[in-house]
Write a protein that holds these residues in place. Structure first.
Motif, PDB file in Angstrom:
ATOM      1  N   VAL A   1      -0.510  14.936  26.674  1.00  0.00           N
ATOM      2  CA  VAL A   1       0.313  13.352  26.445  1.00  0.00           C
ATOM      3  C   VAL A   1       2.095  14.038  27.083  1.00  0.00           C
ATOM      4  O   VAL A   1       2.378  15.571  26.884  1.00  0.00           O
ATOM      5  CB  VAL A   1       0.898  12.918  25.356  1.00  0.00           C
ATOM      6  N   ASP A   2       3.007  13.235  27.504  1.00  0.00           N
ATOM      7  CA  ASP A   2       3.490  13.368  28.627  1.00  0.00           C
ATOM      8  C   ASP A   2       4.919  13.021  27.572  1.00  0.00           C
ATOM      9  O   ASP A   2       6.204  13.836  27.576  1.00  0.00           O
ATOM     10  CB  ASP A   2       4.130  12.453  29.445  1.00  0.00           C
ATOM     11  N   ALA A   3       4.856  11.962  26.418  1.00  0.00           N
ATOM     12  CA  ALA A   3       5.935  12.439  25.496  1.00  0.00           C
ATOM     13  C   ALA A   3       5.788  11.131  24.174  1.00  0.00           C
ATOM     14  O   ALA A   3       4.568  11.222  24.154  1.00  0.00           O
ATOM     15  CB  ALA A   3       7.015  11.202  26.410  1.00  0.00           C
ATOM     16  N   ILE A   4       6.074  12.125  23.348  1.00  0.00           N
ATOM     17  CA  ILE A   4       6.257  11.331  21.540  1.00  0.00           C
ATOM     18  C   ILE A   4       7.352  10.435  21.513  1.00  0.00           C
ATOM     19  O   ILE A   4       9.047  10.890  21.552  1.00  0.00           O
ATOM     20  CB  ILE A   4       6.607  12.240  20.481  1.00  0.00           C
ATOM     21  N   ILE A   5       6.817   9.332  21.316  1.00  0.00           N
ATOM     22  CA  ILE A   5       8.141   7.820  20.815  1.00  0.00           C
ATOM     23  C   ILE A   5       8.399   8.137  19.159  1.00  0.00           C
ATOM     24  O   ILE A   5       7.385   8.105  18.363  1.00  0.00           O
ATOM     25  CB  ILE A   5       6.928   6.606  20.982  1.00  0.00           C
ATOM     26  N   PRO A   6       9.711   8.177  18.793  1.00  0.00           N
ATOM     27  CA  PRO A   6       9.799   8.578  17.615  1.00  0.00           C
ATOM     28  C   PRO A   6       9.584   7.207  17.045  1.00  0.00           C
ATOM     29  O   PRO A   6      10.215   6.212  17.256  1.00  0.00           O
ATOM     30  CB  PRO A   6      11.627   8.689  17.041  1.00  0.00           C
ATOM     31  N   GLU A   7       9.079   7.463  15.666  1.00  0.00           N
ATOM     32  CA  GLU A   7       9.433   5.821  14.260  1.00  0.00           C
ATOM     33  C   GLU A   7      10.574   6.110  13.979  1.00  0.00           C
ATOM     34  O   GLU A   7      10.937   6.914  13.207  1.00  0.00           O
ATOM     35  CB  GLU A   7       7.912   6.678  14.235  1.00  0.00           C
ATOM     36  N   PRO A   8      10.665   4.639  13.494  1.00  0.00           N
ATOM     37  CA  PRO A   8      11.066   4.886  11.856  1.00  0.00           C
ATOM     38  C   PRO A   8      11.551   6.089  10.949  1.00  0.00           C
ATOM     39  O   PRO A   8      10.191   5.942  11.146  1.00  0.00           O
ATOM     40  CB  PRO A   8      11.284   3.562  11.890  1.00  0.00           C
ATOM     41  N   LEU A   9      11.982   6.216  10.086  1.00  0.00           N
ATOM     42  CA  LEU A   9      11.744   7.129   8.506  1.00  0.00           C
ATOM     43  C   LEU A   9      10.648   6.364   8.024  1.00  0.00           C
ATOM     44  O   LEU A   9      10.554   5.240   7.951  1.00  0.00           O
ATOM     45  CB  LEU A   9      13.283   7.574   7.961  1.00  0.00           C
ATOM     46  N   GLY A  10       9.351   6.693   7.458  1.00  0.00           N
ATOM     47  CA  GLY A  10       8.513   6.611   6.591  1.00  0.00           C
ATOM     48  C   GLY A  10       7.114   5.671   8.055  1.00  0.00           C
ATOM     49  O   GLY A  10       6.726   5.936   7.047  1.00  0.00           O
ATOM     50  N   GLY A  11       7.653   5.246   9.470  1.00  0.00           N
ATOM     51  CA  GLY A  11       6.752   5.098   9.809  1.00  0.00           C
ATOM     52  C   GLY A  11       7.014   3.938   9.981  1.00  0.00           C
ATOM     53  O   GLY A  11       8.109   3.297   9.807  1.00  0.00           O
ATOM     54  N   ALA A  12       5.949   3.879  11.416  1.00  0.00           N
ATOM     55  CA  ALA A  12       7.082   2.575  11.750  1.00  0.00           C
ATOM     56  C   ALA A  12       6.029   0.747  11.757  1.00  0.00           C
ATOM     57  O   ALA A  12       7.324  -0.319  12.083  1.00  0.00           O
ATOM     58  CB  ALA A  12       5.297   1.801  13.717  1.00  0.00           C
TER      59      ALA A  12
ATOM     60  N   MET B   1       1.182  -1.303   0.006  1.00  0.00           N
ATOM     61  CA  MET B   1       0.057   0.153   0.376  1.00  0.00           C
ATOM     62  C   MET B   1       1.165   1.238  -0.026  1.00  0.00           C
ATOM     63  O   MET B   1       1.880   1.390   0.836  1.00  0.00           O
ATOM     64  CB  MET B   1      -0.599   0.152   0.961  1.00  0.00           C
ATOM     65  N   VAL B   2       0.794   2.356  -0.672  1.00  0.00           N
ATOM     66  CA  VAL B   2       1.520   3.519  -0.812  1.00  0.00           C
ATOM     67  C   VAL B   2       0.517   4.266  -0.741  1.00  0.00           C
ATOM     68  O   VAL B   2      -0.130   4.791  -1.879  1.00  0.00           O
ATOM     69  CB  VAL B   2       2.216   3.064  -2.214  1.00  0.00           C
ATOM     70  N   LEU B   3       1.100   5.003   0.468  1.00  0.00           N
ATOM     71  CA  LEU B   3       0.128   6.472   0.256  1.00  0.00           C
ATOM     72  C   LEU B   3       0.345   7.830  -0.601  1.00  0.00           C
ATOM     73  O   LEU B   3       1.533   8.006  -1.249  1.00  0.00           O
ATOM     74  CB  LEU B   3       0.325   6.852   1.454  1.00  0.00           C
ATOM     75  N   GLU B   4      -0.511   8.627  -0.724  1.00  0.00           N
ATOM     76  CA  GLU B   4      -0.282   9.427  -1.975  1.00  0.00           C
ATOM     77  C   GLU B   4       1.159  10.384  -2.595  1.00  0.00           C
ATOM     78  O   GLU B   4       1.674  10.521  -2.923  1.00  0.00           O
ATOM     79  CB  GLU B   4      -1.791  10.753  -2.531  1.00  0.00           C
ATOM     80  N   PHE B   5       1.340  10.719  -0.511  1.00  0.00           N
ATOM     81  CA  PHE B   5       2.128  11.922  -0.604  1.00  0.00           C
ATOM     82  C   PHE B   5       3.835  10.710  -0.411  1.00  0.00           C
ATOM     83  O   PHE B   5       4.352  11.351  -0.716  1.00  0.00           O
ATOM     84  CB  PHE B   5       2.272  12.401   0.654  1.00  0.00           C
ATOM     85  N   GLU B   6       3.266   8.978  -0.123  1.00  0.00           N
ATOM     86  CA  GLU B   6       4.634   8.150  -0.910  1.00  0.00           C
ATOM     87  C   GLU B   6       4.584   8.000  -2.077  1.00  0.00           C
ATOM     88  O   GLU B   6       5.776   7.392  -2.246  1.00  0.00           O
ATOM     89  CB  GLU B   6       4.102   7.340  -0.043  1.00  0.00           C
ATOM     90  N   LYS B   7       4.130   8.686  -3.342  1.00  0.00           N
ATOM     91  CA  LYS B   7       4.446   8.218  -4.635  1.00  0.00           C
ATOM     92  C   LYS B   7       5.285   8.670  -5.646  1.00  0.00           C
ATOM     93  O   LYS B   7       6.383   7.437  -5.484  1.00  0.00           O
ATOM     94  CB  LYS B   7       2.826   8.803  -5.017  1.00  0.00           C
ATOM     95  N   PRO B   8       6.024   9.986  -5.174  1.00  0.00           N
ATOM     96  CA  PRO B   8       7.421   9.856  -5.195  1.00  0.00           C
ATOM     97  C   PRO B   8       8.494   9.273  -5.061  1.00  0.00           C
ATOM     98  O   PRO B   8       8.941   9.179  -5.663  1.00  0.00           O
ATOM     99  CB  PRO B   8       7.180  11.401  -4.941  1.00  0.00           C
ATOM    100  N   ILE B   9       8.486   9.377  -3.617  1.00  0.00           N
ATOM    101  CA  ILE B   9       9.780   8.171  -2.938  1.00  0.00           C
ATOM    102  C   ILE B   9       9.242   6.693  -3.708  1.00  0.00           C
ATOM    103  O   ILE B   9      10.227   5.927  -3.957  1.00  0.00           O
ATOM    104  CB  ILE B   9       8.975   7.896  -1.188  1.00  0.00           C
ATOM    105  N   ALA B  10       7.937   6.274  -3.883  1.00  0.00           N
ATOM    106  CA  ALA B  10       7.791   4.733  -3.891  1.00  0.00           C
ATOM    107  C   ALA B  10       8.236   4.133  -6.037  1.00  0.00           C
ATOM    108  O   ALA B  10       9.404   3.972  -6.477  1.00  0.00           O
ATOM    109  CB  ALA B  10       6.021   4.307  -4.504  1.00  0.00           C
ATOM    110  N   ASP B  11       8.107   6.185  -6.798  1.00  0.00           N
ATOM    111  CA  ASP B  11       8.928   5.180  -7.899  1.00  0.00           C
ATOM    112  C   ASP B  11      10.175   6.031  -7.980  1.00  0.00           C
ATOM    113  O   ASP B  11      10.491   4.785  -8.735  1.00  0.00           O
ATOM    114  CB  ASP B  11       8.059   6.948  -8.525  1.00  0.00           C
TER     115      ASP B  11
END
Length: 315
Positions: free
Chosen positions: A258-269, A1-11
């Motif tokens: 909330v108390d904190a933000i947990i960082p995700e890997p680049l591109g999402g979890a 699954m590729v989201l609309e804003f991810e299409k340039p990266i996917a190409d």
């Protein structure tokens, strides 16, 4: 699954794979071009994911490949025993819970669970729990308190199930009872929004000593689509609604919800489950170490005080 804003990266990634296949198949040295393209992809990823709109983060939180509660639980525990049923109606499969071994320590994990395919989504009711789901969650919390086990909740729901049968069985009462009783539980409680955190459906298992969010999760009284429907009588304004709701992790942290933000890997979890799970595990262990140092009455007092301050404005 590729989201609309991810299409340039996917190409570009597709072009990179074609280049690697060509170099391998015809024994051509394209290492310079490959390295250059890899650097371009990495730069584009950073630019894209550092500047996501609120609606794009909502989309990312719903990504079909995004890890769910059980994915994390099985990844971070050495052994997990799921416990079923609310001892009144049935076992709500949208709400899961059980004891897991976290580096030699028993922890009660509770969370909403979605499904990967059509059959699983129907079985899990799209992560929307019925009253018996919240009553099962409270039963497990009381069990954890009885045996002195800390509680970790993983929140990921579009909301509590709004069906007639849920209202008949006391949906509002079940959620309200959870909220009330969670304030007074004597064991440490850590709540983490891992995906969607909508309305009372999320809040029913989100009263804790530490409330944290994954970087691309969202937390709000209503979803952008439903907000758009109420205000404009159409789903077409969901992006404007997302901006107005200020529902992202950075918004929640800024508003001290909330108390904190947990960082995700680049591109999402979903891009690196093992890496995301390792970060989640270390965050939980660090928070438990801090909470263990507090006396029970002080911890409960701080928990109540934290939520009491939410929404208070001094003029």
């Amino acid at each position: 699954m590729v989201l609309e804003f991810e299409k340039p990266i996917a190409d570009l990634e597709l072009k990179l794979q074609e280049m690697k296949d060509l170099a391998k198949g015809k024994d051509i040295d394209l290492s310079g071009d490959i390295n250059s393209l890899e650097e371009k992809i990495q730069t584009l990823k950073k630019e894209t994911f550092q500047n996501l709109t609120r609606w794009q983060r909502v989309q990312l939180s719903r990504h079909a490949d995004r890890p769910y509660a059980l994915d994390y639980i099985y990844e971070i525990t050495n052994d997990f025993i799921e416990i079923h049923g609310d001892r009144t109606v049935k076992d709500d499969k949208a709400m899961i819970g059980g004891l897991g071994d976290l580096d030699g320590r028993s922890v009660m994990f509770i969370g909403q669970q979605k499904g990967r395919n059509t059959k699983q989504r129907q079985e899990r009711n799209f992560g929307m729990a019925n009253p018996e789901g919240y009553r099962k969650a409270l039963r497990l919390m009381k069990m954890a308190e009885k045996f002195g086990k800390p509680i970790v909740t993983l929140i990921d729901t579009p909301g509590a199930f709004p069906g007639l049968e849920a209202e008949e069985r006391g949906q509002g009462e079940a959620i309200a009872r959870n909220i009330r009783d969670m304030f007074m539980l004597k064991v440490p409680i850590i709540c983490i929004i891992i995906g969607e955190g909508a309305s009372g459906g999320a809040l029913g298992i989100a009263i804790g000593d530490r409330v944290m969010m994954l970087e691309n999760a969202w937390y709000s009284v209503i979803s952008p689509e439903n907000c758009s429907t109420i205000l404009w009588r159409s789903w077409d304004y969901k992006e404007q609604a997302a901006e107005a709701l200020k529902l992202t992790a950075s918004d929640m942290l800024q508003n001290k919800l909330v108390d904190a933000i947990i960082p995700e890997p680049l591109g999402g979890a979903h891009k690196n489950l093992q890496g995301m799970a390792a970060t989640l595990k270390s965050t939980i262990l660090e928070a438990l170490k801090e909470l263990d140092k507090m006396k029970v009455d002080k911890r409960i007092e701080a928990r109540i005080d934290k939520f009491s301050k939410m929404g208070v404005v001094n003029e």
